[in-house]
Design an enzyme around this catalytic site. Structure first.
Site, mmCIF file in Angstrom:
data_model
loop_
_atom_site.group_PDB
_atom_site.id
_atom_site.type_symbol
_atom_site.label_atom_id
_atom_site.label_comp_id
_atom_site.label_asym_id
_atom_site.label_seq_id
_atom_site.Cartn_x
_atom_site.Cartn_y
_atom_site.Cartn_z
ATOM 1 N N CYS A 244 0.815 -1.223 0.000
ATOM 2 C CA CYS A 244 0.000 0.000 0.000
ATOM 3 C C CYS A 244 0.847 1.271 0.000
ATOM 4 C CB CYS A 244 -0.975 -0.016 1.177
ATOM 5 S SG CYS A 244 -0.216 0.083 2.817
ATOM 6 N N HIS A 292 -2.637 1.105 6.697
ATOM 7 C CA HIS A 292 -2.994 1.028 5.279
ATOM 8 C C HIS A 292 -3.208 2.433 4.741
ATOM 9 C CE1 HIS A 292 -4.312 -1.151 1.705
ATOM 10 N NE2 HIS A 292 -5.227 -0.214 1.537
ATOM 11 N N HIS A 304 -5.826 1.874 -4.497
ATOM 12 C CA HIS A 304 -4.869 1.407 -3.482
ATOM 13 C C HIS A 304 -4.405 0.002 -3.815
ATOM 14 C CE1 HIS A 304 -7.960 -0.990 -0.892
ATOM 15 N NE2 HIS A 304 -8.472 -0.775 -2.082
#
Length: 329
Positions: A244, A292, A304
Site C-alpha cells: 500500500c 494502510h 490502493h
C-alpha cells in the site's frame, strides 16, 4: 411354540437394529464453510500481514535516523579532537619558551627583559591558554560523556530493531501459513462463490473513466491508476507489484514529492484534510494504529494496493476503517 416366537421376535429386532445402524453415517457430515466467515477470516489475515509489514517499514526508518545521528556525533568528536590538539600545541610552545628561562625568577625576567610589558603579556596569554584549555577539556569531557550515552542508546535501539525485525519475520511467517490455510478453504468453494468472494473482499468498485486531478496531484493519480490490476506483494514498490505505501510513494514521486515507505510515516507528509474537503491525489489512511494507505480519486473512491488476493484496485472511500487524510507536497 412360545420359545420359537421369542426367537423370531429377537431375530426381527436384530434386523431392525442392523437396518437402523446402516442408515447412521460413519462420521458426522462436515458443514460447508460459510462464505461470510471465510471472507472475514481472509480479510483479517491479510490485514495482520500488512500491519506487520508496515511496522517493519517504520523500524527500518528509525534505524536509518539513528545511524545518521551516530555519524554526526562521530564527526563532532573528530572536530573536537582537532580543536583540542591545536590548543595543546599553542600551550606547549608557550610553556617551552618560559622553561628556557626557568633559572631566573619571574621578577628577574621582568628586569632583564628588553620589554617587560611584553613578558607580562606572555604570562597573561599563558594564563588565557590555560583557562581555555581547562574549559575545552571540561567541554570535551562533557561531549565524550554525551557521545557515550548516545552510542549506548543507539546500540540498544539497534538491538531492539533487530529483535523487532526478527519478531516481525516470525509473525509474517505465521500469517503466511494462515493465509495458505484460508486460500485452501477458498479453493474448496464453488468457482462462482469464490469469484464473488474475491470481487467483494476489498469492496472493489468500477473504475472511473477519468479522474479530474490537477497540478502535481494529476501526475500522482495518473501513475496510481495506471497500476490497477498489478499484484500486491509485501514490501514491494514497483515496477509491477506494490504494497500500500509502496504504491503511494511511487505515485507521488512522479510529481517530485518524496514520501517514506510507511503508511504511518506518510500520515505526517502534509496538512490534514477533512473528509468533506478531499481532492484527487490526497492520501487516505485506515485502521488504528494506521497500517494502510490509499489515494483518493474523487466520487467517494480510492485507488490502493489492497491485498494479495485483489492487488491494485479501485474501492470505496469507506470500504475500510477510515482514520484521516493528508495532502502531500
Amino acid at each position: 411354540m412360545a420359545h420359537t416366537r421369542k426367537r423370531v421376535g429377537a431375530a426381527v429386532l436384530g434386523l431392525c437394529a442392523i437396518a437402523a445402524i446402516s442408515f447412521v453415517p460413519a462420521t458426522p457430515a462436515l458443514a460447508e464453510p460459510d462464505i461470510k466467515d471465510v471472507k472475514a477470516r481472509v480479510d483479517r489475515l491479510y490485514h495482520e500481514a500488512e500491519a506487520a509489514q508496515e511496522r517493519l517499514h517504520d523500524a527500518r526508518l528509525d534505524l536509518v535516523d539513528l545511524r545518521r545521528d551516530l555519524a554526526g556525533l562521530k564527526a563532532d568528536q573528530a572536530r573536537q579532537d582537532e580543536q583540542l590538539e591545536a590548543v595543546r600545541d599553542q600551550v606547549s610552545d608557550a610553556v617551552v619558551r618560559q622553561l628556557e628561562g626557568e633559572g631566573i625568577s619571574t621578577v628577574g625576567q621582568i628586569v632583564v627583559s628588553e620589554d617587560p610589558g611584553s613578558f607580562l603579556d606572555t604570562l597573561s596569554t599563558m594564563s588565557s591558554f590555560n583557562d581555555l584549555q581547562a574549559n575545552l577539556l571540561s567541554d570535551y569531557d562533557t561531549e565524550l560523556e554525551a557521545l557515550e550515552i548516545r552510542r549506548e542508546a543507539t546500540d540498544a535501539r539497534t538491538n531492539e530493531i533487530a529483535e523487532l525485525t526478527e519478531q516481525l519475520s516470525a509473525e509474517k511467517s505465521t500469517v503466511d501459513e494462515k493465509l495458505a490455510e484460508a486460500k485452501t478453504v477458498l479453493a474448496d468453494l464453488e468457482a462462482e462463490e469464490r469469484d464473488r468472494l474475491l470481487a467483494s473482499r476489498s469492496g472493489t468498485a468500477r473504475m472511473p473513466a477519468s479522474v479530474p486531478a490537477s497540478g502535481r496531484a494529476a501526475a500522482a493519480v495518473q501513475y496510481a491508476m495506471a497500476q490497477v490490476g498489478d499484484a500486491y506483494v509485501y514490501g514491494a514498490m514497483g515496477e509491477n507489484a506494490f504494497d500500500c505505501s509502496g504504491l503511494t510513494m511511487r505515485a507521488w514521486a512522479q510529481a517530485g514529492v518524496s514520501l517514506p515507505h510507511s503508511s504511518s510515516a506518510q500520515f505526517g507528509s502534509g496538512p490534514r484534510i477533512a473528509a468533506g474537503d478531499l481532492q484527487p491525489g490526497d492520501l487516505v489512511f485506515y485502521y488504528s494504529p494506521i497500517s494502510h494507505v490509499g489515494m483518493y480519486i474523487g466520487n467517494g473512491l480510492i485507488v490502493h494496493a489492497a491485498n494479495p488476493g485483489t492487488g491494485v484496485a479501485v474501492s470505496g472511500l469507506y470500504s475500510m476503517p477510515y482514520v484521516g487524510a493528508v495532502r502531500p507536497g
